[in-house]
Each structure stands twice: as structure tokens, then as C-alpha cells.
Design an enzyme around this catalytic site. Structure first.
Site, PDB file in Angstrom:
ATOM      1  N   GLU A 138      20.665  58.156  13.010  1.00 42.57           N
ATOM      2  CA  GLU A 138      21.753  57.192  12.876  1.00 42.57           C
ATOM      3  C   GLU A 138      21.254  55.755  12.947  1.00 42.57           C
ATOM      4  O   GLU A 138      20.274  55.459  13.644  1.00 42.57           O
ATOM      5  CB  GLU A 138      22.815  57.440  13.959  1.00 42.57           C
ATOM      6  CG  GLU A 138      23.538  58.757  13.784  1.00 42.57           C
ATOM      7  CD  GLU A 138      24.665  58.962  14.770  1.00 42.57           C
ATOM      8  OE1 GLU A 138      25.671  59.583  14.377  1.00 42.57           O
ATOM      9  OE2 GLU A 138      24.545  58.520  15.938  1.00 42.57           O
ATOM     10  N   CYS A 168      20.777  47.948  13.839  1.00 41.97           N
ATOM     11  CA  CYS A 168      20.102  48.686  14.900  1.00 41.97           C
ATOM     12  C   CYS A 168      19.498  49.938  14.271  1.00 41.97           C
ATOM     13  O   CYS A 168      20.232  50.794  13.765  1.00 41.97           O
ATOM     14  CB  CYS A 168      21.097  49.044  16.000  1.00 41.97           C
ATOM     15  SG  CYS A 168      20.398  50.018  17.346  1.00 41.97           S
ATOM     16  N   CYS A 227      14.693  61.450  21.152  1.00 43.82           N
ATOM     17  CA  CYS A 227      13.901  60.637  22.075  1.00 43.82           C
ATOM     18  C   CYS A 227      13.289  61.543  23.134  1.00 43.82           C
ATOM     19  O   CYS A 227      13.960  62.438  23.657  1.00 43.82           O
ATOM     20  CB  CYS A 227      14.766  59.563  22.739  1.00 43.82           C
ATOM     21  SG  CYS A 227      13.820  58.430  23.791  1.00 43.82           S
ATOM     22  N   CYS A 262      16.160  59.562  29.435  1.00 38.84           N
ATOM     23  CA  CYS A 262      16.931  58.674  30.311  1.00 38.84           C
ATOM     24  C   CYS A 262      18.308  59.287  30.532  1.00 38.84           C
ATOM     25  O   CYS A 262      18.977  59.700  29.584  1.00 38.84           O
ATOM     26  CB  CYS A 262      17.053  57.284  29.694  1.00 38.84           C
ATOM     27  SG  CYS A 262      15.465  56.445  29.495  1.00 38.84           S
ATOM     28  N   CYS A 267      21.762  58.066  28.653  1.00 39.26           N
ATOM     29  CA  CYS A 267      21.703  57.831  27.210  1.00 39.26           C
ATOM     30  C   CYS A 267      21.992  59.115  26.443  1.00 39.26           C
ATOM     31  O   CYS A 267      21.317  60.137  26.648  1.00 39.26           O
ATOM     32  CB  CYS A 267      20.326  57.289  26.834  1.00 39.26           C
ATOM     33  SG  CYS A 267      20.109  57.001  25.065  1.00 39.26           S
ATOM     34  N   CYS A 291      25.943  51.108  22.216  1.00 37.74           N
ATOM     35  CA  CYS A 291      24.636  51.296  22.838  1.00 37.74           C
ATOM     36  C   CYS A 291      24.604  52.588  23.649  1.00 37.74           C
ATOM     37  O   CYS A 291      25.471  52.839  24.480  1.00 37.74           O
ATOM     38  CB  CYS A 291      24.346  50.102  23.749  1.00 37.74           C
ATOM     39  SG  CYS A 291      22.736  50.185  24.551  1.00 37.74           S
TER      40      CYS A 291
END
Length: 364
Positions: free
Chosen positions: A94, A107, A114, A118, A121, A338
């Protein structure tokens, strides 16, 4: 498109020049092709009229401009736009376009998923598949440029590596993409208009200082190691003070600052004591703080801090002499805010599978 052909989106100017010279062509052909591809958005070699017919036929036989397939194109009333792109191997990533009065930011993602895990997220909770190629990274901007031109809206003026993935764990491909972003024959963006966000991969951050001068953002989220170990597991390898020393070396002694990203989690990292500890920690770091209201996602174990709590946190930092702003949440209605990017891919880490087992067993 023929997967056997070379994708010219993978080439920065140095690679494009070497590729032409290896075929007996003059180096300036690379500059011509870069302008056609990146400034004009052209993928049809026949339309590249300042190239000879012979060269155009050669290019058609061995090369292509391989963009990304648009699977979904979502628009928010606030102007934010999110694209779901499909890659050649059917993984999906995305990218998000965020228009503002003085700029338009894209962005972009650097990895499929990932690897950092974290806890706050959504992307991290989806797991990890692989690094993106240079062409897949820059292809997000190339596709956005074509799609935005069709809509007649403000073109992209800023690019941030804040999408899916940790950019410094895909160092070489990200650097080649940055070279294209800053190349006068491609996108010609200044160092202030390109921002790389990292959780703090210290050795790669030190390498970055040797080859790049783009703006730097640090995904910090806690003022002390015990809490950051929980929020950002990478901290166990590269603790806060070591990461901040690397950031200070990167920005140097001039007027540049590192942007400190700090997601506001209710009752976790948002107390007055946390604010004072953060102010003390950043006292000698050339920095500005970007407070980010937490954006929820399925199975998230956190809540967003209240507005008054965020304002109080901001005021403590301000009164300590630290420039602090609260990021306006954009595109949360289309999961484009975010920390909400997720994509669609096979998770090689089996993180999603483990999380599903935890939910079924009632351990979350």
C-alpha cells in the site's frame, strides 16, 4: 509485460548509464530515458522521439517500464488517497497520497510487510515477506504520478519512506530509489522533500550518513529503554541512547533536525512524567517532535490518548524548548493513517498465524 525483460524502473542514473554503455550507446542516452520515464511518465518507447528508431526497437526487445497493478484505489473526503498495488509475485503493498495546502506527500513502502514487530503497528502485525526492488519502490511514485495526472490534482511534491517496512533493512534498493528521487533528470526532489523514517538500525543509519543527506525521522515512541523494548523490539539490540547518538551524527552540527515520531498510547507512554523524561532525553539532540495519535486496527491492544492528554504532553515539551506538533490524522476512514497500512501477502515469519492462535486461546 515480459518478466524476462529488464525493468528500467530498477535503474538509477549510474546503472542506466552503465547499461547503455555496455550496449555501445552514449552515456547521455541514460539522461534522455530517465526524463521520458520519470518526468514525462512515458512507458511507450515509440513515443520517445529523441531516440533513434533503431534504439527504440532495441529497447522494445530487451527492456520495459514495468509499473504496478492497481488492485484498489480508495479516496477519503479529506483528499487522502490509498492505493493497493499488486506486484509480479502477487504480493500486495500500500501507498498513501496526502494533499495539504502547501505540499502533497506520498507515503511509500520499502518492504512487503515488516520484520520489526512493533506492537502498536498494523503493518508489523501482518508479518514479513521480502524486500521491495528499486523498481517496486520507485514504481509507487511513478504510478501515483500517472494516476494523479488523470485526476487533475496536485502532483506529489514530497516523498516519505513511512509506509510498509523498515527502509534501512532494504538499504541498497532504498538508496537507489533515493538517487532517483533526487536526480535532476528524474524527480529532482531536494533533501528536505525526501524523508526516511527508521526505528533505529544503527549500522545502516551510519552507512546512510555516508551516502545520503535526506531528512531523517526516528520512530521513538518511548523515553526509556524498558518501555521501548516492549513497543519497538529492535530497541533490545540498539537502545535509545545509541540510536540518538547515530541520529546526532547524521544531522551534524548545522540547522538540520531529526524528526522524533512518538505515537500517543493511552496510559502507556503519555504521562507528564513521560513527557518530562522525553524532554530531558532530547535536550542535546537537534530535533523536533511529531506526536501521532494512535490509529486503531483489528486486535490492537492499545487505545488512543485523549485530546487533552496529547495537548498536555505537547505543552510540557514546548515549555522545555522542544518544537512539538501533533500530527493531524488523515485517511483513517480508509485505513490509510499512520500505522494502519497492511497490504496482502504471504507472511514468511508466521506472525499472523501465531497471533490468530493467541486470539482463539484468549491470551490477548
Amino acid at each position: 509485460m515480459d518478466s524476462e525483460k529488464v525493468n528500467l524502473l530498477d535503474f538509477d542514473r549510474a546503472a542506466m548509464t552503465a547499461w547503455f554503455e555496455a550496449r555501445g550507446e552514449k552515456a547521455f542516452r541514460a539522461q534522455q530515458l530517465l526524463k521520458w520515464i520519470h518526468q514525462q511518465g512515458v512507458d511507450d518507447f515509440d513515443a520517445m522521439t529523441n531516440l533513434s528508431k533503431t534504439l527504440r526497437e532495441t529497447l522494445k526487445a530487451v527492456a520495459e517500464v514495468r509499473g504496478l497493478k492497481v488492485v484498489a484505489d480508495q479516496k477519503s473526503p479529506d483528499g487522502t488517497r490509498k492505493w493497493l498495488f499488486e506486484l509480479a509475485d502477487h504480493n500486495r503493498i500500500e501507498s498513501v497520497y496526502i494533499p495539504e495546502p502547501e505540499r502533497a506527500t506520498l507515503c511509500i513502502s520499502s518492504q512487503v510487510g515488516c520484520a520489526l514487530n512493533c506492537s502498536f503497528c498494523s503493518t508489523a502485525q501482518q508479518g514479513f515477506n521480502r524486500n521491495l526492488t528499486t523498481g517496486e519502490i520507485i514504481g509507487q511514485l511513478w504510478m501515483a504520478g500517472r494516476l494523479l495526472a488523470q485526476s487533475g490534482v496536485r502532483p506529489v511534491s514530497n516523498v516519505v519512506f513511512m509506509g510498509m517496512g523498515e527502509p534501512l533493512l532494504n538499504f541498497d534498493n532504498v538508496i537507489r530509489a533515493i538517487e532517483l528521487l533526487q536526480d535532476d533528470f528524474a524527480y529532482a526532489l531536494s533533501k528536505r522533500r525526501v524523508t526516511l523514517s527508521t526505528a533505529g538500525v544503527v549500522p545502516a543509519l551510519e552507512r546512510l550518513a555516508e551516502v545520503s543527506d535526506v531528512s531523517l525521522a526516528l520512530s521513538l515512541h518511548a523515553p526509556e529503554d524498558a518501555l521501548r523494548d516492549e513497543l519497538v523490539p529492535l530497541n533490545r539490540k540498539y537502545p535509545i541512547r545509541e540510536v540518538l547518538r547515530a541520529c546526532k551524527r547524521y544531522v551534524g552540527e548545522g540547522r538540520r533536525r531529526v524528526t522524533i515520531e512518538y505515537v500517543m498510547l493511552d496510559g502507556v507512554n503519555d504521562s507528564d512524567a513521560d513527557a518530562r523524561a522525553l524532554a530531558k532525553l532530547l535536550r542535546t539532540v537537534p530535533s523536533k517532535v511529531n506526536l501521532i495519535p494512535f490509529n486503531p486496527f483489528p486486535r490492537a491492544r492499545y487505545r488512543r490518548s485523549g485530546v487533552s492528554r496529547i495537548d498536555r504532553f505537547r505543552d510540557i515539551l514546548h515549555n522545555s524548548g522542544i518544537v512539538t506538533i501533533t500530527r493531524k490524522t488523515r485517511g483513517d476512514d480508509i485505513d490509510a493513517a499512520c500505522g494502519q497500512l497492511a497490504g496482502d501477502f504471504k507472511d514468511r515469519t508466521r506472525r499472523r498465524e501465531r497471533l490468530a492462535v493467541q486470539v482463539i486461546g484468549g491470551t490477548t
